[in-house]
Design an enzyme around this catalytic site. Sequence first.
Site, PDB file in Angstrom:
ATOM      1  N   ASP A 100       0.860  -1.185   0.000  1.00  0.00           N
ATOM      2  CA  ASP A 100       0.000   0.000   0.000  1.00  0.00           C
ATOM      3  C   ASP A 100       0.898   1.239   0.000  1.00  0.00           C
ATOM      4  O   ASP A 100       1.395   1.624  -1.046  1.00  0.00           O
ATOM      5  CB  ASP A 100      -0.932  -0.081   1.214  1.00  0.00           C
ATOM      6  CG  ASP A 100      -1.955   1.044   1.275  1.00  0.00           C
ATOM      7  OD1 ASP A 100      -2.133   1.751   0.279  1.00  0.00           O
ATOM      8  OD2 ASP A 100      -2.590   1.227   2.334  1.00  0.00           O
ATOM      9  N   LYS A 128      -1.668  -1.895  -4.327  1.00  0.00           N
ATOM     10  CA  LYS A 128      -2.655  -0.838  -4.566  1.00  0.00           C
ATOM     11  C   LYS A 128      -2.140   0.077  -5.653  1.00  0.00           C
ATOM     12  O   LYS A 128      -0.961   0.432  -5.688  1.00  0.00           O
ATOM     13  CB  LYS A 128      -2.906  -0.060  -3.279  1.00  0.00           C
ATOM     14  CG  LYS A 128      -3.732  -0.857  -2.316  1.00  0.00           C
ATOM     15  CD  LYS A 128      -4.639   0.003  -1.470  1.00  0.00           C
ATOM     16  CE  LYS A 128      -5.342  -0.888  -0.484  1.00  0.00           C
ATOM     17  NZ  LYS A 128      -5.713  -0.177   0.746  1.00  0.00           N
ATOM     18  N   VAL A 150      -9.551  -3.247   1.273  1.00  0.00           N
ATOM     19  CA  VAL A 150      -9.997  -4.592   0.923  1.00  0.00           C
ATOM     20  C   VAL A 150     -10.010  -5.521   2.138  1.00  0.00           C
ATOM     21  O   VAL A 150      -9.246  -5.335   3.088  1.00  0.00           O
ATOM     22  CB  VAL A 150      -9.120  -5.210  -0.205  1.00  0.00           C
ATOM     23  CG1 VAL A 150      -9.201  -4.374  -1.470  1.00  0.00           C
ATOM     24  CG2 VAL A 150      -7.677  -5.386   0.244  1.00  0.00           C
ATOM     25  N   ARG A 162     -11.609 -12.023   7.801  1.00  0.00           N
ATOM     26  CA  ARG A 162     -10.468 -12.749   7.225  1.00  0.00           C
ATOM     27  C   ARG A 162     -10.912 -14.023   6.528  1.00  0.00           C
ATOM     28  O   ARG A 162     -10.236 -14.529   5.644  1.00  0.00           O
ATOM     29  CB  ARG A 162      -9.473 -13.153   8.325  1.00  0.00           C
ATOM     30  CG  ARG A 162      -8.727 -12.007   8.971  1.00  0.00           C
ATOM     31  CD  ARG A 162      -7.602 -12.547   9.838  1.00  0.00           C
ATOM     32  NE  ARG A 162      -7.135 -11.562  10.803  1.00  0.00           N
ATOM     33  CZ  ARG A 162      -6.274 -10.586  10.529  1.00  0.00           C
ATOM     34  NH1 ARG A 162      -5.790 -10.467   9.320  1.00  0.00           N
ATOM     35  NH2 ARG A 162      -5.905  -9.746  11.461  1.00  0.00           N
TER      36      ARG A 162
HETATM   37  P1  5GP Z   1       1.748  -0.269   3.813  1.00  0.00           P
HETATM   38  O1  5GP Z   1       2.797  -0.202   4.880  1.00  0.00           O
HETATM   39  O2  5GP Z   1       2.260  -0.678   2.469  1.00  0.00           O
HETATM   40  O3  5GP Z   1       0.941   0.996   3.744  1.00  0.00           O
HETATM   41  O4  5GP Z   1       0.653  -1.290   4.279  1.00  0.00           O
HETATM   42  C1  5GP Z   1       0.951  -2.539   4.436  1.00  0.00           C
HETATM   43  C2  5GP Z   1       0.012  -3.296   5.318  1.00  0.00           C
HETATM   44  O5  5GP Z   1      -1.185  -2.598   5.675  1.00  0.00           O
HETATM   45  C3  5GP Z   1      -0.434  -4.487   4.528  1.00  0.00           C
HETATM   46  O6  5GP Z   1       0.510  -5.533   4.668  1.00  0.00           O
HETATM   47  C4  5GP Z   1      -1.752  -4.790   5.158  1.00  0.00           C
HETATM   48  O7  5GP Z   1      -1.548  -5.618   6.269  1.00  0.00           O
HETATM   49  C5  5GP Z   1      -2.288  -3.443   5.600  1.00  0.00           C
HETATM   50  N1  5GP Z   1      -3.221  -2.920   4.585  1.00  0.00           N
HETATM   51  C6  5GP Z   1      -2.977  -1.995   3.644  1.00  0.00           C
HETATM   52  N2  5GP Z   1      -4.061  -1.774   2.880  1.00  0.00           N
HETATM   53  C7  5GP Z   1      -5.005  -2.611   3.342  1.00  0.00           C
HETATM   54  C8  5GP Z   1      -6.364  -2.889   2.938  1.00  0.00           C
HETATM   55  O8  5GP Z   1      -6.926  -2.335   1.992  1.00  0.00           O
HETATM   56  N3  5GP Z   1      -7.012  -3.839   3.656  1.00  0.00           N
HETATM   57  C9  5GP Z   1      -6.448  -4.496   4.697  1.00  0.00           C
HETATM   58  N4  5GP Z   1      -7.188  -5.409   5.326  1.00  0.00           N
HETATM   59  N5  5GP Z   1      -5.177  -4.282   5.105  1.00  0.00           N
HETATM   60  C10 5GP Z   1      -4.468  -3.334   4.425  1.00  0.00           C
END
Ligand code: 5GP
Length: 172
Positions: A100, A128, A150, A162
Site C-alpha cells: 500500500d 494498490k 480490501v 479474514r
Molecule cells: P503499507 O505499509 O504498504 O501501507 O501497508 C501494508 C500493510 O497494511 C499491509 O501488509 C496490510 O496488512 C495493511 N493494509 C494496507 N491496505 C489494506 C487494505 O486495503 N485492507 C487491509 N485489510 N489491510 C491493508
Amino acid sequence: MVYERVLITAEQLAATVDRLAAEINDRYAGRPLTALILLEGARCFADDLLLKLAMPVERAFLKLSSYAGTAAGTVIINPDTRLQQSLKGKNVLVIDDIYDTGRTLSHLLEWLDICSPRSVKTCVLLEKDIPHDESVTIDFLGMQVPDVFVIGYGMDYDGRYRELPFIAELSP
Ligand code: 5GP
Ligand code: MG
C-alpha cells in the site's frame, strides 16, 4: 452487507497463487528458501502458496503492526534476536498481503538487512494502484487493486472478515 463488491474471486485467487508458485519455483530452481510470513494478513495467502512450492521451505513468522482500523500508522517490529539469527545466510522470501504505502515493506527490508540473509526477495499478493510513499521492489506480484480498503482471504477490518474466500471492497 459488509462488502461493497467482490474484486477478486476465489477462482482468480487460485489462478494467481498457481502463477506465483510457478514463477518462484522457476527462479529458485530447487534452492531451499525461508518464507518470512508477515502476520496476520499474509497467513492465508502463504498457506496456499507454500503448498505449491517445489523446494524445501522453512517458515518464519513476523508480526507487524501498522494499521489501526483503516488509518495508516507507524510500523512496529518487535525485536526478536532468535528470529534474526535464524535468517542469517538464508534465501529469504518475504510474503506479504498488500503493498500500500510501502512503509511496512521498506521498514522490514531495512530490518532484514541487519539479519545478514544470503538473499532477499519479496512476494506480495496485492499492490494498490497508487503512488507509494516508499518504493519497494516486488519480485513476485499477484494483482493490482484500486485504492480501496480490501477484506477477505486473510485480510481483516479490525480483526474481522479474514475468512471470506474472496477479496472484496469494504463497505463505507
Ligand atoms: P503499507 O505499509 O504498504 O501501507 O501497508 C501494508 C500493510 O497494511 C499491509 O501488509 C496490510 O496488512 C495493511 N493494509 C494496507 N491496505 C489494506 C487494505 O486495503 N485492507 C487491509 N485489510 N489491510 C491493508
Ligand atoms: Mg500486512
